[in-house]
Enzyme design. Sequence first.
Site, short mmCIF file in Angstrom:
data_model
loop_
_atom_site.label_atom_id
_atom_site.label_comp_id
_atom_site.label_asym_id
_atom_site.label_seq_id
_atom_site.Cartn_x
_atom_site.Cartn_y
_atom_site.Cartn_z
N GLY A 1 42.99 29.60 35.55
CA GLY A 1 42.96 28.37 35.27
C GLY A 1 43.31 27.44 36.48
CB CYS B 1 42.12 33.58 39.39
SG CYS B 1 41.13 32.47 40.50
CB ILE C 1 35.84 30.54 39.78
CG1 ILE C 1 34.82 31.65 38.95
CG2 ILE C 1 35.89 29.09 39.39
CD1 ILE C 1 34.58 31.51 37.49
CG HIS D 1 37.99 34.70 36.90
ND1 HIS D 1 39.13 34.10 36.19
CD2 HIS D 1 37.97 33.89 38.26
CE1 HIS D 1 39.55 33.19 36.86
NE2 HIS D 1 38.84 33.13 37.82
CD GLU E 1 39.37 36.37 33.29
OE1 GLU E 1 39.49 37.55 34.04
OE2 GLU E 1 39.60 35.33 33.76
N1 GLN Z 1 42.00 27.34 42.25
C1 GLN Z 1 42.87 27.64 41.09
C2 GLN Z 1 44.52 27.44 41.37
O1 GLN Z 1 44.64 27.10 42.62
C3 GLN Z 1 42.76 28.96 40.50
C4 GLN Z 1 41.42 28.99 40.05
C5 GLN Z 1 40.95 30.18 39.20
O2 GLN Z 1 41.90 30.52 38.27
N2 GLN Z 1 39.65 30.31 38.55
O3 GLN Z 1 45.16 27.33 40.47
#
Ligand code: GLN
Length: 195
Positions: free
Chosen positions: A47, A79, A135, A172, A174
């Site tokens: 997120g 992430c 991502i 990820h 998921e």
């Molecule tokens: N770039 C997001 C962050 O720094 C993390 C990205 C993700 O969870 N897909 O919180």
Amino acid sequence: MRSVGVLALQGDFAEHIATLRRLGVDAREIRTTKQLAGVGALIIPGGESTTMAKLMDMYDLREPITRFASAGNPVWGTCAGLIMLAKRLADDRPQPLGLMDIVARRNAFGRQVDSFETDLDIRGVEGGPYRAVFIRAPIVLETGPSVETLASLWDGSVVAARQDNLLATSFHPELTSDGRVHRYFVEMMASRATT
Ligand code: GLN
């Protein structure tokens, strides 16, 4: 087998829950301390980590999650979740939970390649390469002596690591149909229950 909780304040918690249910694992959304007490493991999803940290403070979940992890319950961050698990960040924000002896850098791949997929060999995950989706992903810059690297990229960047009951992945699992990393995590919970 106990249920797996997924922190459901922000991010892609629904995808984690769907993956776990597909594997036949009871999965629950976690927003309160009371809900956390009812599960045997916790996933902190992807997120936006600054937003997630803010909500964690608003919901008074920092302390309870720290206690949950310190009691030996498995906790997995994907992430943004990896960012939250870290001891320290190479960035000013957010304040992570500081549970795992890793230093992480947010958005480590820059704008040009902010999303990509690649095949990874993950230690402990059998059955061939794992197609991993990144991502705006963080990487693990440093690992402490009790942290085991489970996967790294072509340039050596660490993207999956484990420290006892803590698991962190930059990518990820998921978001793909390959349930092997979720199974690995469920196995961490199951093997704990028998020891
Ligand atoms: N770039 C997001 C962050 O720094 C993390 C990205 C993700 O969870 N897909 O919180």
